[in-house]
Every structure is written in C-alpha cells, then in structure tokens.
Motif scaffolding. Structure first.
Motif, PDB file in Angstrom:
ATOM      1  N   GLU A 173       0.823  -1.208   0.000  1.00 61.70           N
ATOM      2  CA  GLU A 173       0.000   0.000   0.000  1.00 61.70           C
ATOM      3  C   GLU A 173       0.858   1.258   0.000  1.00 61.70           C
ATOM      4  O   GLU A 173       0.457   2.300  -0.530  1.00 61.70           O
ATOM      5  N   ARG A 174       2.064   1.168   0.574  1.00 59.59           N
ATOM      6  CA  ARG A 174       2.950   2.331   0.627  1.00 59.59           C
ATOM      7  C   ARG A 174       3.851   2.417  -0.595  1.00 59.59           C
ATOM      8  O   ARG A 174       4.152   3.498  -1.086  1.00 59.59           O
ATOM      9  N   ASN A 175       4.310   1.280  -1.069  1.00 62.39           N
ATOM     10  CA  ASN A 175       5.225   1.239  -2.215  1.00 62.39           C
ATOM     11  C   ASN A 175       4.619   0.378  -3.321  1.00 62.39           C
ATOM     12  O   ASN A 175       4.923  -0.804  -3.435  1.00 62.39           O
ATOM     13  N   ARG A 176       3.769   0.978  -4.121  1.00 58.21           N
ATOM     14  CA  ARG A 176       3.119   0.248  -5.217  1.00 58.21           C
ATOM     15  C   ARG A 176       3.981   0.395  -6.473  1.00 58.21           C
ATOM     16  O   ARG A 176       3.975   1.440  -7.117  1.00 58.21           O
ATOM     17  N   TRP A 177       4.722  -0.643  -6.815  1.00 62.18           N
ATOM     18  CA  TRP A 177       5.543  -0.592  -8.022  1.00 62.18           C
ATOM     19  C   TRP A 177       5.756  -1.996  -8.548  1.00 62.18           C
ATOM     20  O   TRP A 177       5.782  -2.962  -7.797  1.00 62.18           O
ATOM     21  N   VAL A 178       5.911  -2.087  -9.858  1.00 62.55           N
ATOM     22  CA  VAL A 178       6.210  -3.363 -10.515  1.00 62.55           C
ATOM     23  C   VAL A 178       7.308  -3.127 -11.542  1.00 62.55           C
ATOM     24  O   VAL A 178       7.522  -2.011 -12.025  1.00 62.55           O
ATOM     25  N   VAL A 179       8.007  -4.202 -11.882  1.00 58.57           N
ATOM     26  CA  VAL A 179       8.989  -4.191 -12.965  1.00 58.57           C
ATOM     27  C   VAL A 179       8.416  -5.032 -14.095  1.00 58.57           C
ATOM     28  O   VAL A 179       7.977  -6.161 -13.859  1.00 58.57           O
ATOM     29  N   GLU A 227       4.489  -6.896 -22.500  1.00 61.84           N
ATOM     30  CA  GLU A 227       3.299  -6.070 -22.708  1.00 61.84           C
ATOM     31  C   GLU A 227       2.240  -6.441 -21.676  1.00 61.84           C
ATOM     32  O   GLU A 227       2.019  -7.616 -21.383  1.00 61.84           O
ATOM     33  N   ALA A 228       1.563  -5.425 -21.147  1.00 62.18           N
ATOM     34  CA  ALA A 228       0.529  -5.682 -20.139  1.00 62.18           C
ATOM     35  C   ALA A 228      -0.496  -4.563 -20.158  1.00 62.18           C
ATOM     36  O   ALA A 228      -0.206  -3.427 -20.539  1.00 62.18           O
ATOM     37  N   PHE A 229      -1.720  -4.914 -19.731  1.00 61.82           N
ATOM     38  CA  PHE A 229      -2.778  -3.925 -19.551  1.00 61.82           C
ATOM     39  C   PHE A 229      -3.016  -3.768 -18.058  1.00 61.82           C
ATOM     40  O   PHE A 229      -3.223  -4.755 -17.344  1.00 61.82           O
ATOM     41  N   PHE A 230      -2.983  -2.518 -17.577  1.00 59.80           N
ATOM     42  CA  PHE A 230      -3.113  -2.218 -16.157  1.00 59.80           C
ATOM     43  C   PHE A 230      -4.445  -1.529 -15.887  1.00 59.80           C
ATOM     44  O   PHE A 230      -4.819  -0.582 -16.585  1.00 59.80           O
ATOM     45  N   ASP A 231      -5.137  -1.994 -14.850  1.00 65.83           N
ATOM     46  CA  ASP A 231      -6.343  -1.328 -14.344  1.00 65.83           C
ATOM     47  C   ASP A 231      -6.081  -1.073 -12.862  1.00 65.83           C
ATOM     48  O   ASP A 231      -6.245  -1.963 -12.024  1.00 65.83           O
ATOM     49  N   ILE A 232      -5.645   0.156 -12.542  1.00 65.47           N
ATOM     50  CA  ILE A 232      -5.076   0.456 -11.233  1.00 65.47           C
ATOM     51  C   ILE A 232      -6.129   1.020 -10.280  1.00 65.47           C
ATOM     52  O   ILE A 232      -6.862   1.962 -10.615  1.00 65.47           O
ATOM     53  N   THR A 233      -6.197   0.452  -9.091  1.00 65.03           N
ATOM     54  CA  THR A 233      -7.074   0.948  -8.035  1.00 65.03           C
ATOM     55  C   THR A 233      -6.536   2.267  -7.497  1.00 65.03           C
ATOM     56  O   THR A 233      -5.331   2.385  -7.240  1.00 65.03           O
ATOM     57  N   PRO A 234      -7.369   3.294  -7.332  1.00 70.47           N
ATOM     58  CA  PRO A 234      -6.887   4.571  -6.779  1.00 70.47           C
ATOM     59  C   PRO A 234      -6.215   4.367  -5.428  1.00 70.47           C
ATOM     60  O   PRO A 234      -6.613   3.523  -4.637  1.00 70.47           O
ATOM     61  N   GLY A 235      -5.171   5.148  -5.176  1.00 71.89           N
ATOM     62  CA  GLY A 235      -4.421   5.048  -3.934  1.00 71.89           C
ATOM     63  C   GLY A 235      -3.126   5.806  -4.074  1.00 71.89           C
ATOM     64  O   GLY A 235      -3.041   6.792  -4.818  1.00 71.89           O
ATOM     65  N   ASN A 236      -2.087   5.373  -3.346  1.00 76.31           N
ATOM     66  CA  ASN A 236      -0.785   5.994  -3.477  1.00 76.31           C
ATOM     67  C   ASN A 236      -0.261   5.815  -4.893  1.00 76.31           C
ATOM     68  O   ASN A 236      -0.755   5.002  -5.661  1.00 76.31           O
ATOM     69  N   GLU A 237       0.753   6.569  -5.206  1.00 77.27           N
ATOM     70  CA  GLU A 237       1.339   6.518  -6.545  1.00 77.27           C
ATOM     71  C   GLU A 237       1.743   5.096  -6.928  1.00 77.27           C
ATOM     72  O   GLU A 237       2.311   4.365  -6.133  1.00 77.27           O
ATOM     73  N   GLN A 292      10.042   4.822 -16.967  1.00 76.37           N
ATOM     74  CA  GLN A 292       9.250   4.722 -15.745  1.00 76.37           C
ATOM     75  C   GLN A 292       7.890   5.340 -16.009  1.00 76.37           C
ATOM     76  O   GLN A 292       7.783   6.375 -16.662  1.00 76.37           O
ATOM     77  N   VAL A 293       6.841   4.675 -15.511  1.00 78.19           N
ATOM     78  CA  VAL A 293       5.469   5.162 -15.661  1.00 78.19           C
ATOM     79  C   VAL A 293       4.893   5.388 -14.275  1.00 78.19           C
ATOM     80  O   VAL A 293       5.011   4.534 -13.400  1.00 78.19           O
ATOM     81  N   LYS A 294       4.249   6.551 -14.062  1.00 77.07           N
ATOM     82  CA  LYS A 294       3.646   6.880 -12.780  1.00 77.07           C
ATOM     83  C   LYS A 294       2.158   7.138 -12.969  1.00 77.07           C
ATOM     84  O   LYS A 294       1.769   7.857 -13.894  1.00 77.07           O
ATOM     85  N   VAL A 295       1.348   6.558 -12.083  1.00 81.07           N
ATOM     86  CA  VAL A 295      -0.098   6.787 -12.134  1.00 81.07           C
ATOM     87  C   VAL A 295      -0.645   6.828 -10.714  1.00 81.07           C
ATOM     88  O   VAL A 295       0.032   6.456  -9.754  1.00 81.07           O
ATOM     89  N   LEU A 296      -1.898   7.274 -10.579  1.00 81.14           N
ATOM     90  CA  LEU A 296      -2.609   7.200  -9.308  1.00 81.14           C
ATOM     91  C   LEU A 296      -3.722   6.168  -9.408  1.00 81.14           C
ATOM     92  O   LEU A 296      -3.711   5.163  -8.741  1.00 81.14           O
ATOM     93  N   GLY A 297      -4.695   6.410 -10.248  1.00 82.90           N
ATOM     94  CA  GLY A 297      -5.752   5.427 -10.496  1.00 82.90           C
ATOM     95  C   GLY A 297      -6.176   5.566 -11.938  1.00 82.90           C
ATOM     96  O   GLY A 297      -6.741   6.590 -12.313  1.00 82.90           O
ATOM     97  N   THR A 298      -5.905   4.578 -12.750  1.00 79.68           N
ATOM     98  CA  THR A 298      -6.142   4.726 -14.182  1.00 79.68           C
ATOM     99  C   THR A 298      -6.052   3.368 -14.850  1.00 79.68           C
ATOM    100  O   THR A 298      -5.780   2.355 -14.201  1.00 79.68           O
ATOM    101  N   SER A 299      -6.278   3.345 -16.173  1.00 80.67           N
ATOM    102  CA  SER A 299      -6.080   2.115 -16.940  1.00 80.67           C
ATOM    103  C   SER A 299      -5.271   2.460 -18.186  1.00 80.67           C
ATOM    104  O   SER A 299      -5.521   3.485 -18.835  1.00 80.67           O
ATOM    105  N   PHE A 300      -4.303   1.617 -18.499  1.00 73.69           N
ATOM    106  CA  PHE A 300      -3.434   1.893 -19.632  1.00 73.69           C
ATOM    107  C   PHE A 300      -2.795   0.603 -20.112  1.00 73.69           C
ATOM    108  O   PHE A 300      -2.727  -0.393 -19.386  1.00 73.69           O
TER     109      PHE A 300
END
Length: 296
Positions: free
Chosen positions: A132-138, A142-152, A161-169
C-alpha cells in the motif's frame, strides 16, 4: 537473461547498462528498510558482511565494497546493504515474479485489487510487503493495467518509468520499443532524456530516446486481451515476433523482413488464417512443418 536472476547478476556486476539502471531504481525503494524480524541491525550487518566476503567459484569476490570516502558513496553502500538484507533475510518479503508463457495470457490481482493482464512472453515482478505504501512493478513485455486509486503506482523497465494514481493503460516494452497508451485517467511517462504526461486517448512512443505523443484508436489498442492484433505500418519482423509469441511457433524466413512494413490484422483463433492474413498481402508464401513455419 532470466529476470529472476537480476539481483544475483547485479551483485556480480554482470548486468548490461540498461538492466543495471533499472535495478538501481529498485534499490531506491529499499533504502529505508528495517533490519529483519528477530535480528538487530548489527546482527544483520554481520551476516551481510559474511555474504559479501564469500568468493565465487572463479575466486573472484561477488562484491567488494570499499570504505566510503564521501557521503554519496555511503548512501550508495547503504542502498546495496538494504537491498541484500531485504532479499536474503526478510521472510515473506521476497520479490514475486509472474510469467506469461508463449501462447498464454495471465491475469494477476495485486494486493490492492489492481488488475494486470500479461500478454504472452511477458514477465512482471513486484514486492508484496508494504504494498500500500510502495506500489511498483517491474515489467518486460506487454501488459494492460487497471489500477485501483491510492498511493502513486509505478511501472519500471529498461530506460523508462510510468507513474499513475488510479487509471487504466496499456504498456508495450519489447526489443527497445516502448508504447504507453492511456484509456482512463492520467499517466506520466519518463526516461533519462524526456518526460510526458498523457491523458485518456493519448499514447507515448519512444523514438531515438525521445518520447513522442499522439492520439490512438481505443477500439484497436490492447485488443490482444481478446486475441485480436492490429498493426499500422509496423515492421513485418515485429509482426512475426508477435505471431511466434501468440502461437508458440518458430518462423524462419529466407529473406529479411525488417525492411517490410505491415498494416493489417490477425486473430489467435486460427493459426493458418493468421499466417494467411499476414503473409499473403505481403506477396510471401509460407509452409508449415510442425511448430515451424518457413516463409519464402
């Protein structure tokens, strides 16, 4: 190189420059880690020192840190120490690696219920502890992300490097080709030379180490999740690589394909039909022999 050997090879200084850079971005996340449960900082240091002084079979030390002479050297050493303690001593705090094999898609639910779908031939790694504090992946592939709103939320890879808060890409990162396509929300994409902010309907492409933005067709992007692939003036060699990944085959060509460009479509429901849709419009003949395809 296997992604699950990244840490070991980094310690041995055997990583190529681009993977070394990505690995050192990971280190930045581990600089403030505490000593492992049940061990004091001194005990952790002593155990780490013994590991550092171990010699490889060729009698070369795995890592030989010299005494720091400047503050930045000490900070770098502290980062390395934190990373090694993190990997070797912390129970339940390991790096989790997920692979999507050729011809397969894999969907992962992250600890915050964010959803990631991996295309075939893709590898993703992340640390579950303190998510919850450090949300990051390597990510590699290719992948499709559907990110739950929260920390960066961050996605880290070779030279980006890609940074998001809550989005899909959708993120495509293969053979030094990077493309980030935003479906909802806002995404920041950066590399060593450039940084762009994308909104819904925009994508960034990496060209000669510069990030370029453009609009894209949402109805024809990330359709690989349902087995459909669309191409617009892409090198035929890249299309062939996608065919190989999706059908777990090997395509051999008697002539170079990188200078030919393909616009069209194929679906993973039928191999013969996919081969016809790709090669016939290009004036190329093909034949099959088991899991090999010969292109003439």
């Amino acid at each position: 190189m296997k992604e699950d050997n990244l840490i070991d090879n980094w310690l041995k200084q055997e990583l190529p420059p681009e993977e070394k850079e990505a690995m050192e971005k990971l280190i930045a996340f581990t600089e403030k880690l505490d000593a492992p449960h049940g061990k004091s900082q001194n005990e952790a240091w002593e155990q780490l020192t013994r590991k550092i002084e171990e010699r490889a079979p060729d009698n070369e030390k795995i890592m030989q840190p010299s005494k720091p002479r400047r503050a930045w050297l000490w900070a770098a050493a502290a980062a390395i120490i934190a990373l090694v303690i993190y990997v070797n001593f912390s129970a339940g705090n390991k790096i989790i690696t997920v692979r999507a094999a050729s011809g397969q898609l894999t969907t992962i639910t992250l600890p915050d219920n964010s959803m990631v779908t991996l295309n075939a031939g893709t590898v993703m790694s992340y640390k579950e502890k303190n998510w919850e504090r450090n949300r990051w992946v390597v990510l590699s592939g290719e992948a499709f992300f559907d990110i739950t709103p929260g920390n960066e939320f961050k996605v880290i890879g070779d030279n980006y490097q890609v940074k998001v808060l809550g989005t899909s890409f959708n993120l495509y990162n293969r053979s030094k080709h990077l493309r980030v396509s935003v479906f909802t929300g806002t995404v920041e994409v950066s590399n060593n030379e450039d940084k762009v902010v994308l909104n819904s309907g925009e994508e960034a492409l990496l060209h000669k180490n510069q990030l370029k933005t453009q609009a894209f067709d949402l109805t024809r992007t990330a359709t690989w999740r349902s087995g459909s692939f669309y191409f617009d003036a892409q090198p035929l060699s890249q299309v062939v690589e996608e065919l190989e990944r999706q059908f777990n085959i090997k395509i051999l060509s008697e002539q170079p394909l990188s200078e030919r460009y393909y616009s069209g479509y194929f679906n993973t429901s039928n191999l013969n039909e996919a081969l016809q849709l790709v090669f016939v419009p290009m004036g190329l003949k093909f034949s099959r022999n088991g899991d090999q395809v010969i292109v003439e």
